[in-house]
Design a protein around this motif. Structure first.
Motif, mmCIF file in Angstrom:
data_model
loop_
_atom_site.group_PDB
_atom_site.id
_atom_site.type_symbol
_atom_site.label_atom_id
_atom_site.label_comp_id
_atom_site.label_asym_id
_atom_site.label_seq_id
_atom_site.Cartn_x
_atom_site.Cartn_y
_atom_site.Cartn_z
ATOM 1 N N GLN A 105 48.122 57.975 71.484
ATOM 2 C CA GLN A 105 48.846 58.820 70.540
ATOM 3 C C GLN A 105 50.094 59.480 71.123
ATOM 4 O O GLN A 105 51.140 59.477 70.480
ATOM 5 N N GLY A 109 53.551 58.503 69.636
ATOM 6 C CA GLY A 109 54.291 59.610 69.043
ATOM 7 C C GLY A 109 55.661 59.781 69.664
ATOM 8 O O GLY A 109 56.663 60.009 68.969
ATOM 9 N N ASN A 183 44.519 54.915 66.514
ATOM 10 C CA ASN A 183 45.395 55.919 67.102
ATOM 11 C C ASN A 183 46.852 55.485 67.101
ATOM 12 O O ASN A 183 47.747 56.327 67.116
ATOM 13 N N GLN A 186 47.666 56.611 63.544
ATOM 14 C CA GLN A 186 47.426 58.003 63.173
ATOM 15 C C GLN A 186 48.600 58.920 63.478
ATOM 16 O O GLN A 186 49.026 59.707 62.635
ATOM 17 N N GLY A 187 49.145 58.840 64.702
ATOM 18 C CA GLY A 187 50.248 59.725 65.062
ATOM 19 C C GLY A 187 51.471 59.524 64.186
ATOM 20 O O GLY A 187 51.964 60.477 63.564
ATOM 21 N N ARG A 190 50.788 60.753 60.553
ATOM 22 C CA ARG A 190 50.868 62.206 60.442
ATOM 23 C C ARG A 190 52.314 62.677 60.523
ATOM 24 O O ARG A 190 52.756 63.543 59.766
ATOM 25 N N TRP A 454 46.767 70.861 61.154
ATOM 26 C CA TRP A 454 48.017 70.109 61.279
ATOM 27 C C TRP A 454 49.174 70.871 60.642
ATOM 28 O O TRP A 454 50.301 70.842 61.158
ATOM 29 N N GLY A 469 56.376 63.941 66.222
ATOM 30 C CA GLY A 469 55.523 62.925 66.830
ATOM 31 C C GLY A 469 54.913 63.392 68.135
ATOM 32 O O GLY A 469 53.713 63.278 68.364
ATOM 33 N N ILE A 472 52.401 66.280 67.582
ATOM 34 C CA ILE A 472 51.105 65.824 67.113
ATOM 35 C C ILE A 472 50.325 65.193 68.260
ATOM 36 O O ILE A 472 49.099 65.296 68.351
ATOM 37 N N GLY A 473 51.051 64.525 69.189
ATOM 38 C CA GLY A 473 50.390 63.988 70.370
ATOM 39 C C GLY A 473 49.779 65.078 71.223
ATOM 40 O O GLY A 473 48.668 64.939 71.741
ATOM 41 N N ASN A 476 46.761 66.448 69.510
ATOM 42 C CA ASN A 476 45.655 65.501 69.565
ATOM 43 C C ASN A 476 44.809 65.683 70.824
ATOM 44 O O ASN A 476 43.630 65.333 70.844
#
Length: 539
Positions: A105, A109, A183, A186-187, A190, A454, A469, A472-473, A476
């Protein structure tokens, strides 16, 4: 990212002015007429945002990919035990999740923040990840057949209930690739949701749409998992190595591939990403330096973490510590503690266990319905109560529901002896009803779990600056570390107490209570909405 910058472009077609906010090259504005759009145009933007995020609600919530996730969460822990993996080691098969989350991720990201491909920043990663997911679920679905060709027993699956180690290894390989691909999607998914909803709608609106897609995909996925007719509808799915339960898994996964392709295609078509100019890469995505720069930037982010974001990460970590026992063992708990089945026992005991797993999948369907309904109320609740109060209330509700699961499981297993279970006709109706009610109610705090953290992180990131990005990493990490802790400790706890899933749920409930207290004390007072007009939640 340059989240707050807006560039206006004059268009000659129809004399209107289009506002393009360069949130990572994603068009978030619409056809403006001076100070604002009319209600019809606003509704069209929301509808387009909704369908553009069909796969962005993907890995944790899209119609297609969440369908696959629903099957993974409801069926794969039980299925792995039919291949010979003991209950105390099932949690170890989930280690790939946190490892993939920690490694994949942040890298994805980072590069999705810097991607200059013509199709945009996020969509290239979503496309590749979806294709790998399709391959992975097919490998898992056919693991028993592949294992037979690799040297597993030639006995028919209807009479053999021993271990099949080749199939188990194929299953684990497919599981790892599935989590790595999840994964990968996902990143960027999001981040794309944050891009699309930034400026006008606010992060809670975007994440609530994300949560709604999660509910839609989960409902279909859990309904598929609860269905025991795939092997009757498609008899060719059954083989000498793959009997009814295995064939049902195959049928559900074939459908998952179809839905993933459809939802991915819709997102690829509707998400209005604009290619990032190469000269803007440095300004919008942070420092350069090649592949290793992602971890340099990641650890710099952790080292220089502002107090507010640190508190968000800490509460997020404790929140997920409370949730992972339920995520890993929900249907297994129904099959073992409520139905008194055994996936590695006699054929009759395995059938009872399979019936309990399917009933658990039905309970998770109710959970997803509650999740979807609750997602509509989250933006309004966060505006009225603040995000931290909503987060805290949801954690206390998880504590109460986990406590009920511990009590119900203990009562159900009290006095139960496998040697005396030959005449068992089914689970206690009252306990089964309570268990299904718990599964349904837990969808309410789950809607908060999949949106509010989030949204809070996105708002804090917007205030502090930086790419969504990479942010969010970093967030995570607060998810994958708790998952790794639970994966490594759930088995030893099971072995120490020999009480099935009950001890893990007790630990989860304790963490939920702690999280409820810390959310009120530590979290910032955000409401998860922008200064612009909010289009959902009543305004």
């Amino acid at each position: 990212m340059e989240e707050g910058r807006g560039d206006r472009e004059k268009c000659t077609d129809g004399g209107w002015t289009a506002q393009r906010a360069s949130n990572g090259g994603v068009v978030v504005g619409g056809n403006g007429d001076g100070d604002g759009d009319d209600a019809g145009k606003s509704l069209r933007r929301i509808v387009r945002l909704f369908f553009a995020c069909m796969v962005a609600g993907g890995i944790q919530g899209a119609g297609g990919i969440q369908y696959g996730w629903a099957l993974q969460l409801s069926l794969l822990s039980p299925y792995s035990q039919t291949l010979g993996i003991s209950h105390s080691y099932v949690s170890l098969t989930w280690i790939c999740g946190p490892i993939a989350g920690f490694v994949v991720q942040p890298i994805v990201g980072y590069y999705s923040d810097r991607c200059t491909m013509k199709m945009g920043r996020r969509r290239p990663f979503i496309l590749v990840g979806c294709l790998i997911i399709c391959i992975s679920v097919m490998v898992i679905g056919f693991s028993a057949d592949i294992g037979r060709h690799l040297g597993d027993t030639k006995e028919h699956c209807s009479t053999y209930n021993g271990p099949r180690w080749s199939a188990a290894m194929v299953y684990i390989v497919g599981f790892w690739f599935l989590d790595f691909a999840n994964n990968t999607v996902q990143g960027p998914a999001r981040a794309m949701m944050a891009d699309l909803s930034a400026g006008r709608h606010g992060p809670n609106v975007g994440q609530s749409i994300f949560s709604l897609w999660m509910a839609i995909g989960s409902v279909v996925g859990y309904l598929s998992g609860a269905n025991g007719k795939w092997h009757e509808w498609f008899p060719s799915l059954k083989t000498a190595a793959c009997c009814d339960a295995c064939a049902n898994l195959k049928g559900a996964f074939f459908t998952a591939v179809l839905l993933i392709v459809v939802s991915m295609s819709v997102t690829m078509y509707l998400a209005d990403e604009v290619a990032l100019d190469k000269q803007d890469v440095g300004a919008s995505s942070g420092s350069g330096g090649g592949g290793c720069a992602v971890f340099v930037d990641l650890f710099k982010s952790l080292k220089n973490l502002p107090p507010t974001m640190f508190r968000v990460l800490a509460v997020t970590a404790i929140t997920w510590l409370s949730w992972f026992p339920f995520i890993q063992y929900n249907t297994d708990w129904m099959g073992r503690e409520i139905y008194h089945g055994d996936p590695q026992g006699t054929a009759a005991a395995a059938d009872v266990y399979d019936a309990g797993v399917r009933e658990g999948a039905m309970g998770l369907l109710f959970c997803s319905v509650a999740l979807g309904a609750t997602s509509f109320a989250i933006p309004k609740l966060c505006r009225k109560l603040t995000s931290k109060v909503v987060w805290s209330i949801s954690s206390f509700l998880v504590f109460a529901l986990m406590a009920v699961m511990v009590v119900v499981g203990t009562v159900s297993m009290r006095g139960y002896r496998p040697s005396l279970a030959a005449g068992l006709t089914g689970p206690d109706p009252t306990l089964k009803g309570v268990a299904l009610a718990v599964f349904a109610l837990i969808g309410i705090p789950q809607a908060v779990l999949f949106s509010v953290p989030w949204a809070v992180a996105s708002e804090v990131t917007a205030e502090e600056g930086g790419g969504q990005g990479l942010a969010i990493g970093v967030l995570n990490i607060a998810i994958v570390v708790p998952q790794l802790v639970i994966a490594l400790t759930a088995g030893p706890i099971d072995g120490a107490f020999n009480k099935g899933n009950t001890p893990a749920f007790g630990v989860g409930g304790a963490f939920a209570f702690i999280c409820g207290v810390l959310a009120l004390i530590w979290l910032p007072k955000t409401r998860g909405v922008s200064n612009a007009a909010v289009v959902a939640g009543g305004h």
